[in-house]
Write an enzyme that holds these catalytic residues in place. Structure first.
Site, short mmCIF file in Angstrom:
data_model
loop_
_atom_site.label_atom_id
_atom_site.label_comp_id
_atom_site.label_asym_id
_atom_site.label_seq_id
_atom_site.Cartn_x
_atom_site.Cartn_y
_atom_site.Cartn_z
N ASN A 1 -3.97 -5.40 -2.23
CA ASN A 1 -4.35 -6.60 -1.27
C ASN A 1 -5.47 -6.94 -1.07
O ASN A 1 -5.99 -7.58 -0.05
CB ASN A 1 -3.62 -5.99 0.14
CG ASN A 1 -3.23 -7.21 0.91
OD1 ASN A 1 -2.87 -8.12 0.54
ND2 ASN A 1 -3.45 -6.95 2.34
N ARG A 2 -6.16 -6.72 -2.24
CA ARG A 2 -7.63 -7.54 -2.15
C ARG A 2 -7.57 -8.15 -3.67
O ARG A 2 -8.63 -8.72 -4.26
CB ARG A 2 -8.52 -6.38 -2.32
CG ARG A 2 -8.66 -5.63 -1.16
CD ARG A 2 -9.31 -6.33 0.18
NE ARG A 2 -9.67 -5.59 1.32
CZ ARG A 2 -8.64 -5.41 2.03
NH1 ARG A 2 -7.22 -5.76 1.93
NH2 ARG A 2 -8.72 -4.63 3.07
N TYR B 1 -11.23 -7.45 10.27
CA TYR B 1 -12.35 -7.26 9.59
C TYR B 1 -12.29 -8.61 8.54
O TYR B 1 -11.10 -8.94 8.43
CB TYR B 1 -12.63 -6.08 8.99
CG TYR B 1 -11.57 -5.37 8.20
CD1 TYR B 1 -10.71 -5.91 7.24
CD2 TYR B 1 -11.28 -4.09 8.48
CE1 TYR B 1 -9.76 -5.51 6.66
CE2 TYR B 1 -10.20 -3.28 7.93
CZ TYR B 1 -9.45 -4.04 7.01
OH TYR B 1 -8.52 -3.26 6.25
N ARG C 1 0.89 4.49 0.36
CA ARG C 1 1.34 5.40 1.38
C ARG C 1 1.53 5.08 2.51
O ARG C 1 1.99 5.99 3.56
CB ARG C 1 -0.24 6.26 1.65
CG ARG C 1 -1.11 5.02 2.18
CD ARG C 1 -2.63 5.99 2.26
NE ARG C 1 -3.52 5.16 2.71
CZ ARG C 1 -4.92 5.30 2.82
NH1 ARG C 1 -5.37 6.45 2.00
NH2 ARG C 1 -5.99 4.60 3.34
N GLU C 2 1.85 3.89 2.83
CA GLU C 2 2.30 3.24 4.10
C GLU C 2 3.84 3.45 4.25
O GLU C 2 4.66 2.35 4.17
CB GLU C 2 1.96 1.53 4.41
CG GLU C 2 0.31 1.83 4.34
CD GLU C 2 -0.33 0.61 4.52
OE1 GLU C 2 0.54 -0.67 4.57
OE2 GLU C 2 -1.56 0.42 4.64
N ARG D 1 -3.01 4.97 -2.18
CA ARG D 1 -2.77 3.64 -1.50
C ARG D 1 -2.76 2.65 -2.40
O ARG D 1 -2.09 1.31 -2.43
CB ARG D 1 -4.06 3.38 -0.65
CG ARG D 1 -4.51 1.91 -0.33
CD ARG D 1 -5.77 1.87 0.28
NE ARG D 1 -6.27 0.58 0.53
CZ ARG D 1 -6.21 -0.31 1.52
NH1 ARG D 1 -5.73 0.25 2.76
NH2 ARG D 1 -6.94 -1.36 1.82
N HIS E 1 0.75 -1.17 0.00
CA HIS E 1 -0.06 0.06 0.03
C HIS E 1 0.96 1.11 0.16
O HIS E 1 1.70 1.56 0.95
CB HIS E 1 -0.96 0.16 1.20
CG HIS E 1 -1.98 -0.88 1.09
ND1 HIS E 1 -2.63 -1.75 2.16
CD2 HIS E 1 -2.79 -1.44 0.10
CE1 HIS E 1 -3.41 -2.42 1.79
NE2 HIS E 1 -3.84 -2.35 0.28
N HIS F 1 2.68 -4.24 6.47
CA HIS F 1 1.64 -2.89 6.45
C HIS F 1 1.88 -1.90 7.59
O HIS F 1 2.66 -2.23 8.55
CB HIS F 1 0.51 -3.42 6.45
CG HIS F 1 0.07 -4.30 5.40
ND1 HIS F 1 -0.85 -3.91 4.30
CD2 HIS F 1 0.49 -5.54 4.99
CE1 HIS F 1 -1.07 -4.76 3.53
NE2 HIS F 1 -0.39 -5.72 3.56
N SER F 2 1.32 -0.94 7.62
CA SER F 2 0.95 -0.10 8.72
C SER F 2 -0.36 0.23 8.89
O SER F 2 -1.14 0.38 7.71
CB SER F 2 1.83 1.26 8.64
OG SER F 2 1.46 2.07 7.80
N GLU G 1 1.15 -5.22 10.99
CA GLU G 1 0.59 -3.86 10.94
C GLU G 1 1.45 -3.02 11.85
O GLU G 1 1.47 -3.22 12.97
CB GLU G 1 -0.82 -3.46 11.45
CG GLU G 1 -1.79 -4.27 10.46
CD GLU G 1 -2.37 -3.23 9.36
OE1 GLU G 1 -1.71 -2.05 9.43
OE2 GLU G 1 -2.75 -3.67 8.39
#
Lengths: 309, 94
Positions: free
Chosen positions: A144-145, A248, A71-72, A127, A69, A196-197, A270
């Site tokens: 990541n989907r 989730y 922006r992380e 992202r 992602h 990730h973050s 994360e």
């Protein structure tokens, strides 16, 4: 003359700077580190992976990635520090040495280079990937989907304008397909950690269904140890568990794909959250974040070394 | 370059399932251009929401009317970005 000793690990860097640094790392550790290209991004940027290997054909392997992602930013920054640590500690630290004497480590530091470059030029909070979507003015897919693990289910979006847009079909994104092809082609990847973050979690499959994985207990115990060792340095508290129970339902994630494709040890990190900055973690936090994460990564890698399958 | 002047990130605490549903509905309103940094999951788990300046008033009223508690995590996103840029420039000079 170039050296990693002059590189500022406590600063955020552009894609070009990171790619240059990779060459320096390779130059400084030629018998341990090499750079391989596993594909090209949508905008034709090379997808580079650092390979740490002490030789020997067809060894079992570890896959690490940061920056899926865009922006992380803390994640590639942590990745750079970690990759350097792996190189420096080989021959010094018994655990790192033992791992690399038996296994190879593959480390993709900037998994989504188009997105990352875009965060430096146009939109710091981007992202997704940068692929275009037929019939929509909205750009990009959540990489990541986009994996073939419950793809298209309820824990992702079919709307190209959503931040969790899954893409038109599984592995539609070149950045994802390159990893899929690499791991499938390698056949001996035993551990996948995707970093990730920013919500301080250590997660394992599943994200796309509520059923526990057959290895739930072992993964849970390992996660518990890892977050406990992580907390030892600065007291940073992590939660851990299966993705679906801890945060989730998320369909199409990389660790679920890895697990369903025979990688028993699949984790998603994360990284830390100061509760103040989110994705805009100041660069002063890079070293503390990377430093505290290191023992947890090492715990997991050592466990995999000691539990061959 | 996209600027985020006046955008805020709200740290929201949903205390029941109804709040979670309301937050999801809020996020679907495309005209507000909201961006969940942390998605609504279950009661007790914080939600972080980036709100563009023009949508701030509407979102805050929505939260207050529905009794959903929140605090401001980032007062002005652009200020942080400017600081980040300054730090990177300084580091490069060094």
């Amino acid at each position: 003359e170039r050296s990693t000793s002059t590189f500022d690990f406590a600063s955020y860097h552009t894609l070009d700077e990171i790619y240059d640094w990779m060459d320096i790392l390779v130059d400084n550790h030629p018998s341990l580190v090499s750079k391989i290209q596993i594909g090209q991004s949508y905008e034709n940027r090379p997808l580079y992976v650092l390979k740490f290997s002490t030789g020997g054909p067809n060894r079992p392997a570890i896959w690490l990635d940061t920056g899926i992602h865009a922006r992380e930013w803390i994640t590639p920054a942590t990745g750079i520090w970690t990759a350097n640590k792996i190189a420096e500690e080989y021959g010094r630290d018994p655990s790192v040495t033992a791992i690399l004497d038996s296994m190879d480590i593959f480390f993709e530091i900037v998994t989504n280079p188009d997105g990352f470059a875009f965060t430096h030029s146009n939109n710091r909070l981007w992202r997704k990937t940068r692929s275009t979507n037929t019939g929509s003015h909205c750009i990009g897919v959540d990489p990541n989907r986009n994996w073939d693990a419950g793809f298209g289910g309820s824990g992702s979006s079919s709307n190209p304008c959503s931040e969790t847009y899954r893409g038109p079909y599984a592995h539609s994104e070149r950045e994802v397909k390159a990893i899929v092809d690499f791991i499938r082609g390698h056949r001996k990847v035993k551990l996948v950690i995707s970093i990730h973050s920013y919500s301080q979690m250590l997660l394992f499959p599943y994200g796309y269904k509520t059923a526990p994985v057959p290895d739930h207990q072992e993964l849970n115990e390992l996660a518990k140890k890892a977050v406990s060792d992580l907390a030892a340095l600065y007291g940073t508290k992590y939660t851990y568990g299966s993705m679906v129970d801890t945060i989730y339902m998320a369909d199409g994630t990389s660790i679920d794909w890895a697990y369903d494709n025979g990688v028993k040890y699949a984790f998603s990190f994360e990284l830390r959250d100061t509760g103040r900055y989110g994705f805009l973690l100041p660069s002063t936090q890079i070293i503390p974040t990377a430093t505290e994460t290191w023992p947890a990564l090492l715990d997991i890698m050592v466990h995999v070394l000691e539990h061959p399958y | 370059e996209k600027l985020f002047v006046g955008d805020q990130v709200l740290h929201i605490m949903a205390s029941n399932e109804e709040h979670i549903t309301l937050l999801r509905v809020l996020g679907e309103q495309e005209e507000l251009q909201l961006d969940f940094w942390r998605h609504p999951t279950s009661p007790g788990h914080p939600v972080d929401l980036q709100v563009p300046f023009p949508s701030l008033q509407a979102v805050k009223i929505f939260l207050e009317v529905n009794n959903i508690s929140y605090s401001i995590m980032i007062e002005d996103v652009q200020e942080l970005l400017n600081e980040e840029k300054k730090t990177m420039k300084k580091s490069r000079r060094v």
